[in-house]
Design a protein around this motif. Structure first.
Motif, short mmCIF file in Angstrom:
data_model
loop_
_atom_site.label_atom_id
_atom_site.label_comp_id
_atom_site.label_asym_id
_atom_site.label_seq_id
_atom_site.Cartn_x
_atom_site.Cartn_y
_atom_site.Cartn_z
N ASN A 145 -28.28 21.01 -24.10
CA ASN A 145 -27.28 20.10 -23.54
C ASN A 145 -26.89 19.14 -24.77
O ASN A 145 -28.17 18.30 -25.12
N ASP A 146 -25.82 18.94 -25.13
CA ASP A 146 -25.45 17.98 -26.27
C ASP A 146 -25.49 16.61 -25.76
O ASP A 146 -25.40 15.62 -26.49
N ASN A 147 -25.40 16.36 -24.40
CA ASN A 147 -25.35 14.89 -23.84
C ASN A 147 -26.47 14.92 -22.84
O ASN A 147 -26.05 14.33 -21.50
N SER A 148 -27.46 15.32 -23.04
CA SER A 148 -28.68 15.39 -21.86
C SER A 148 -29.26 13.97 -21.82
O SER A 148 -29.75 13.25 -22.60
N GLY B 287 -31.63 17.33 -10.84
CA GLY B 287 -31.35 18.56 -11.37
C GLY B 287 -31.75 18.68 -12.65
O GLY B 287 -32.06 17.64 -13.30
N GLU B 288 -31.56 19.91 -13.14
CA GLU B 288 -31.82 20.11 -14.63
C GLU B 288 -30.58 19.46 -15.50
O GLU B 288 -29.86 19.10 -14.97
N SER B 289 -31.07 19.47 -16.82
CA SER B 289 -30.25 18.83 -17.74
C SER B 289 -28.70 19.49 -17.67
O SER B 289 -28.90 20.87 -17.91
N GLY B 290 -27.67 18.75 -17.53
CA GLY B 290 -26.25 19.57 -17.49
C GLY B 290 -25.96 19.93 -16.28
O GLY B 290 -24.74 20.55 -15.75
N SER B 291 -26.68 19.78 -15.16
CA SER B 291 -26.42 20.37 -13.75
C SER B 291 -25.38 19.38 -13.12
O SER B 291 -24.86 19.99 -12.15
N GLY B 292 -24.87 18.13 -13.69
CA GLY B 292 -23.94 17.50 -12.85
C GLY B 292 -24.29 16.19 -12.14
O GLY B 292 -23.59 15.82 -11.33
N LYS B 293 -25.48 15.80 -12.54
CA LYS B 293 -26.03 14.59 -11.64
C LYS B 293 -25.21 13.49 -11.91
O LYS B 293 -24.81 12.84 -10.86
N THR B 294 -24.63 12.93 -13.08
CA THR B 294 -23.94 11.94 -13.24
C THR B 294 -22.70 12.00 -12.45
O THR B 294 -22.12 10.99 -11.94
N GLU B 295 -21.87 13.07 -12.71
CA GLU B 295 -20.72 13.27 -12.08
C GLU B 295 -21.02 13.44 -10.65
O GLU B 295 -19.76 12.81 -10.03
N LEU C 193 -25.54 2.94 -21.09
CA LEU C 193 -26.79 3.49 -21.00
C LEU C 193 -27.15 4.93 -21.50
O LEU C 193 -28.34 5.26 -21.99
N GLU C 194 -26.04 5.68 -21.47
CA GLU C 194 -26.28 6.87 -22.14
C GLU C 194 -26.16 6.95 -23.74
O GLU C 194 -26.91 7.80 -24.29
N ALA C 195 -25.62 5.99 -24.18
CA ALA C 195 -25.86 5.74 -25.76
C ALA C 195 -27.18 5.62 -26.04
O ALA C 195 -27.97 5.90 -26.95
N PHE C 196 -28.14 4.63 -25.20
CA PHE C 196 -29.30 4.39 -25.29
C PHE C 196 -30.58 5.48 -24.77
O PHE C 196 -31.64 5.41 -24.91
N GLY C 197 -29.92 6.24 -23.72
CA GLY C 197 -30.77 6.86 -22.98
C GLY C 197 -30.52 8.70 -23.13
O GLY C 197 -31.27 9.30 -22.51
N ASN C 198 -29.31 8.77 -23.78
CA ASN C 198 -29.20 10.67 -23.87
C ASN C 198 -29.21 11.13 -25.28
O ASN C 198 -29.14 10.07 -26.22
#
Length: 206
Positions: free
Chosen positions: A157-160, A105-113, A146-151
């Motif tokens: 999206n502020d946390n893409s 999905g696109e950025s912010g679509s909720g993939k992580t959730e 992972l998000e610190a190094f990859g987002n």
């Protein structure tokens, strides 16, 4: 709310395959809009699940919801990420075939959730044992690192997530999770030296 045929005009169809005008993009979007307005964020296209991010908490991930979807046929209950998770888990344990759930999905679509909900269902379906919870927690608690190094902050999206992630969960002969690992790939390395206007580098640099 969406179980009766008389509800269809208000909440749309659970499966886009059933649309009369199935080749119409407008009809496709209108069906998703109807469902979204009633907080029905999941819709099927056959065995594919569409999820629309509600950007709010919905009470649809409780233990009772897990029980509703546990060991039920895919289309017996309304569309849900738990139905997809149960279908994959039963195929794994009953047919002894490896399973893969692709979340895109696109950025912010909720993939992580969505990935968190899959792990939540597997943990509940296998009894919330200490070992199972440990596997789930380790996989989930790796996300902030992972998000610190990859987002990064983007214009949308502020946390893409600027990377792809493959999460692998291993099960024993009884279908109980006993370990897992996460493989990273497709990291947007070009962002380190160049960012578009209004965007930032990876979080770790701040």
């Amino acid at each position: 709310m969406e179980r009766g045929l008389h509800d269809r005009d208000r909440v749309g169809l659970q499966d886009q395959v059933l649309l009369e005008n199935y080749e119409s993009e407008d009809a496709f979007i209108d069906n998703l809009r109807k469902r979204f307005q009633e907080n029905l964020i999941y819709t099927y296209i056959g065995h594919v699940l569409i999820s629309v991010n509600p950007y709010k908490e919905l009470p649809i991930y409780t233990e009772s919801d897990v029980k509703e979807y546990r060991k039920r046929h895919f289309f017996e209950a309304p569309p849900h990420v738990f139905a997809l998770s149960d279908n994959a888990y039963r195929s794994l344990t009953e047919e002894n075939r490896g399973q893969c759930i692709l979340i895109s999905g696109e950025s912010g679509s909720g993939k992580t959730e969505a990935s968190k909900k899959v792990l939540q269902f597997i943990a509940a379906a296998t009894g919330h044992t200490h070992n199972v919870e440990g596997v789930k927690d380790k996989l989930l608690q790796s996300n902030p690192v992972l998000e610190a190094f990859g987002n990064a902050k983007t214009n949308r999206n502020d946390n893409s997530s600027r990377f792809g992630k493959y999460m692998d969960v291993q099960f024993d002969f009884a279908g109980v999770p006993e370990g897992g690992n996460i493989l990273n790939y497709l990291l947007e390395k070009s962002r380190v030296i160049h960012q578009s206007g209004g965007e930032r580098n990876f979080h770790i640099f701040y």
